[in-house]
Scaffold this active site. Structure first.
Site, short mmCIF file in Angstrom:
data_model
loop_
_atom_site.label_atom_id
_atom_site.label_comp_id
_atom_site.label_asym_id
_atom_site.label_seq_id
_atom_site.Cartn_x
_atom_site.Cartn_y
_atom_site.Cartn_z
N HIS A 184 0.80 -1.23 0.00
CA HIS A 184 0.00 0.00 0.00
C HIS A 184 0.83 1.28 0.00
O HIS A 184 0.29 2.36 -0.14
CB HIS A 184 -0.96 0.03 1.21
CG HIS A 184 -0.28 0.34 2.51
ND1 HIS A 184 0.30 -0.61 3.30
CD2 HIS A 184 -0.07 1.52 3.14
CE1 HIS A 184 0.83 -0.06 4.37
NE2 HIS A 184 0.63 1.25 4.30
C1 UD1 Z 1 -2.05 5.90 5.27
C2 UD1 Z 1 -0.76 6.43 5.89
C3 UD1 Z 1 0.28 5.35 5.93
C4 UD1 Z 1 -0.24 4.08 6.61
C5 UD1 Z 1 -1.56 3.66 5.96
C6 UD1 Z 1 -2.13 2.50 6.73
C7 UD1 Z 1 -0.37 8.82 5.42
C8 UD1 Z 1 0.43 9.78 4.63
N1 UD1 Z 1 -0.23 7.52 5.07
O1 UD1 Z 1 -1.74 5.56 3.92
O2 UD1 Z 1 1.41 5.80 6.67
O3 UD1 Z 1 0.71 3.06 6.47
O4 UD1 Z 1 -2.47 4.74 5.99
O5 UD1 Z 1 -3.03 1.76 5.98
O6 UD1 Z 1 -1.08 9.22 6.30
N2 UD1 Z 1 -8.98 4.90 0.52
C9 UD1 Z 1 -10.24 4.36 0.39
N3 UD1 Z 1 -10.93 4.08 1.54
C10 UD1 Z 1 -10.44 4.30 2.78
C11 UD1 Z 1 -9.16 4.86 2.89
C12 UD1 Z 1 -8.43 5.14 1.76
O7 UD1 Z 1 -10.73 4.15 -0.72
O8 UD1 Z 1 -11.13 4.00 3.78
C13 UD1 Z 1 -8.20 5.17 -0.71
C14 UD1 Z 1 -8.42 6.57 -1.28
O9 UD1 Z 1 -8.39 6.49 -2.68
C15 UD1 Z 1 -7.20 7.32 -0.79
C16 UD1 Z 1 -6.12 6.24 -0.77
O10 UD1 Z 1 -6.81 5.05 -0.42
O11 UD1 Z 1 -6.86 8.39 -1.62
C17 UD1 Z 1 -4.99 6.51 0.20
O12 UD1 Z 1 -5.49 6.72 1.52
P1 UD1 Z 1 -4.67 7.63 2.55
O13 UD1 Z 1 -5.30 7.58 3.88
O14 UD1 Z 1 -4.42 8.96 1.97
O15 UD1 Z 1 -3.26 6.93 2.61
P2 UD1 Z 1 -2.88 5.41 2.84
O16 UD1 Z 1 -2.20 4.92 1.63
O17 UD1 Z 1 -4.04 4.67 3.37
N1 UDP Z 2 -4.18 -5.44 8.92
C1 UDP Z 2 -5.47 -5.95 9.06
N2 UDP Z 2 -6.16 -6.30 7.93
C2 UDP Z 2 -5.63 -6.20 6.68
C3 UDP Z 2 -4.31 -5.69 6.56
C4 UDP Z 2 -3.62 -5.31 7.70
O1 UDP Z 2 -5.98 -6.08 10.18
O2 UDP Z 2 -6.31 -6.55 5.71
C5 UDP Z 2 -3.44 -5.04 10.14
C6 UDP Z 2 -2.10 -5.71 10.30
O3 UDP Z 2 -2.22 -6.97 10.94
C7 UDP Z 2 -1.33 -4.70 11.14
C8 UDP Z 2 -1.88 -3.38 10.64
O4 UDP Z 2 -3.13 -3.67 10.02
O5 UDP Z 2 -1.65 -4.84 12.51
C9 UDP Z 2 -0.93 -2.76 9.65
O6 UDP Z 2 -1.56 -1.71 9.00
P1 UDP Z 2 -1.09 -1.16 7.58
O7 UDP Z 2 -0.31 -2.19 6.86
O8 UDP Z 2 -2.30 -0.61 6.91
O9 UDP Z 2 -0.19 0.10 7.97
P2 UDP Z 2 1.33 0.31 8.42
O10 UDP Z 2 1.62 -0.60 9.55
O11 UDP Z 2 2.19 0.06 7.22
O12 UDP Z 2 1.38 1.75 8.79
#
Ligand code: UD1
Ligand code: UDP
Length: 368
Positions: A216
Site C-alpha cells: 500500500h
Molecule cells: C495511510 C498512511 C500510511 C499508513 C496507511 C495505513 C499517510 C500519509 N499515510 O496511507 O502511513 O501506512 O495509511 O493503511 O497518512 N482509501 C479508500 N478508503 C479508505 C481509505 C483510503 O478508498 O477508507 C483510498 C483513497 O483512494 C485514498 C487512498 O486510499 O486516496 C490513500 O489513503 P490515505 O489515507 O491517503 O493513505 P494510505 O495509503 O491509506
Molecule cells: N491489517 C489488518 N487487515 C488487513 C491488513 C492489515 O488487520 O487486511 C493489520 C495488520 O495486521 C497490522 C496493521 O493492520 O496490525 C498494519 O496496518 P497497515 O499495513 O495498513 O499500515 P502500516 O503498519 O504500514 O502503517
C-alpha cells in the site's frame, strides 16, 4: 481528591486503531486500579480511513469506544487532508482543553494532531516516536520527524528509536516503553486461534501452503514500474497449490484496476480482513511479503519469514535478526527471496520490542 487528566486521542488510519485499542484497554485498567488519579480519554477519528473494512471493523472487533468526534475528512491531497484535519482538531482542542494529546505513528492524522496541539501549547505524547527510514520522500518520514520535534513525551518502541532521537538532539521526555503492537499481539493471538480454522476454510487454503502479501505504500502504488514488478513477482511465486493471498488496500485496488494488471491464477486478491483474521492468516502463512510497517513486526513475532517490498525499513531489528529480507520492488529479488524463505530463520528476541506492557507504562508515565 480525584486527579483526573483529560486525554484527547487522535486516530484516523487502520494501524492507529489497532495501537489505540491497546492503550484504551490499558487506560480502563489504570482507572480501575487508581481511582483517585484517572485518565479520561476522548477519541477523535479524523476520517482518514472510512471504508467499513478499514475502520468500523476495527472499532467493533477490538471493542474501541465509539469516537467522541468523527471529523469525516476523507481522502484528498496531503495538504488538503492535513489542513482540513488541523482546522477541525484545533476547534476540538479549544473546546475540550485536554491535559495531553495522544498521537500514534506517522500518518497525516498524526501530523495534524501534532500541529494543532503544539500551537495551542497542549502537551503532546507521541506513541511510536523515534522511528526513521531516513528517506524524506516518504510522507510518513516527514510526519514522524515533525511530530517528534513538537512532542513532550516520546514513547519509543525500540533502542534504535531512542538513538535516532538522540541524534536529532531529543532526549528530554524520551521513554523506551516497548511496542504497543506487541502488547496487542500478546492479547489477541489466542483469540485469533479460535477463528483460525474458519478463515483458512473460508479462503480454501491450508496452513503453510500459501503466501500472504500486502502492498500500500505510495512509493509502490504510485510508481507503475514498481507496482508491475511486484505483481510480476507475485505471479511468479504463486501456484494454485500454493497461492498468494492479498488482502488489498483500497489505494492499491484502485491502482490495479486503473493499470489493468493481470494476475496469474495463484494470485488471489481479497478484501481487507479484520485484525483477528489477519493475525490468524499471518501465523499460518509460509512467508509474508509486505511493504507495511506493522506487518513486518507481526511476521517477526510469529516467526514467519518476511520479504519486505521496500528499499529500507524502520524496523531494523527484524532484518538484523535474520527473519526479514529487504528486496525493494525487483521481480527477480522477490522470487529469490521467496525461494530462500524457508532458510530465513533467525533469533526471535521478542523483548527487543518490550515486555508486552508498553500501554501500561504509557498510562503510568502520562499520569506522573
Ligand atoms: C495511510 C498512511 C500510511 C499508513 C496507511 C495505513 C499517510 C500519509 N499515510 O496511507 O502511513 O501506512 O495509511 O493503511 O497518512 N482509501 C479508500 N478508503 C479508505 C481509505 C483510503 O478508498 O477508507 C483510498 C483513497 O483512494 C485514498 C487512498 O486510499 O486516496 C490513500 O489513503 P490515505 O489515507 O491517503 O493513505 P494510505 O495509503 O491509506
Ligand atoms: N491489517 C489488518 N487487515 C488487513 C491488513 C492489515 O488487520 O487486511 C493489520 C495488520 O495486521 C497490522 C496493521 O493492520 O496490525 C498494519 O496496518 P497497515 O499495513 O495498513 O499500515 P502500516 O503498519 O504500514 O502503517
Amino acid at each position: 481528591m480525584n486527579r483526573s487528566i483529560k486525554l484527547v486521542t487522535i486516530v484516523g488510519a487502520r494501524p492507529q486503531f489497532i495501537k489505540a485499542a491497546a492503550v484504551n484497554r490499558a487506560i480502563a485498567a489504570h482507572n480501575e486500579k487508581f481511582s483517585d488519579s484517572t485518565l479520561e480519554e476522548k477519541i477523535v477519528h479524523t476520517g482518514q480511513h472510512y471504508d467499513e473494512s478499514m475502520s468500523k471493523v476495527f472499532f467493533d472487533e477490538l471493542e474501541i469506544p465509539q469516537p467522541d468526534y468523527n471529523l469525516g475528512v476523507g481522502s484528498c491531497s496531503h495538504g488538503e487532508q492535513t489542513g482540513k484535519m488541523l482546522q477541525k482538531i484545533e476547534q476540538i482542542l479549544i473546546r475540550e482543553k485536554p491535559g495531553c494529546v495522544l498521537l500514534y505513528g506517522d500518518t497525516n492524522s498524526t501530523l495534524a494532531g501534532a500541529l494543532a496541539a503544539a500551537k495551542l501549547h497542549i502537551p503532546i505524547a507521541h506513541v511510536e516516536a523515534g522511528l526513521r527510514s531516513f528517506n524524506r520522500r516518504m510522507p510518513e518520514e516527514i510526519n514522524r520527524v515533525m511530530a517528534d520535534h513538537v512532542s513532550d513525551l516520546l514513547f519509543c518502541p525500540t533502542e534504535a528509536a531512542v538513538k535516532n532521537l538522540a541524534n536529532e538532539g531529543i532526549s528530554d521526555g524520551v521513554y523506551q516503553v516497548g511496542d504497543v503492537m506487541y502488547d496487542s499481539i500478546l492479547f489477541y493471538a489466542k483469540k485469533a486461534k479460535t477463528i483460525e480454522q474458519e478463515i483458512l476454510k473460508q479462503l480454501d487454503v491450508q496452513s503453510k501452503s500459501y503466501y500472504l502479501a500486502t502492498v500500500h505504500r505510495a512509493e509502490n502504488t504510485d510508481n507503475i514500474n514498481r507496482l508491475r514488478n511486484i505483481f510480476n513477482g507475485f505471479n511468479n511465486i504463486s501456484a494454485p497449490e500454493c497461492p498468494t493471498l492479498i488482502p488489498v488496500h483500497p489505494r492499491t485496488k484502485k491502482k490495479l484496476s486503473e493499470l489493468g494488471l493481470v494476475c496469474s491464477n495463484g494470485v488471489r486478491i481479497i478484501e481487507p480482513v479484520s485484525y483477528l483474521e489477519m493475525i490468524a492468516l499471518e501465523q499460518n502463512a509460509r512467508a509474508i511479503l509486505t511493504d507495511s510497517g506493522g506487518i513486518q513486526k507481526e511476521a517477526y513475532w510469529f516467526k514467519v519469514p518476511c520479504v519486505t517490498l521496500r528499499e529500507e525499513t524502520e524496523w531494523v531489528e527484524t532484518v538484523q535478526s535474520g527473519w526479514n529480507v529487504i528486496v525493494g520492488a525487483d521481480e527477480q529479488s522477490i522470487i529469490n527471496a521467496v525461494s530462500g524463505a524457508d532458510k530465513l530463520h533467525g533469533i526471535c528476541q521478542r523483548t527487543i520490542y518490550g515486555n508486552g506492557d508498553a500501554s501500561n507504562r504509557i498510562c503510568e508515565i502520562i499520569q506522573k
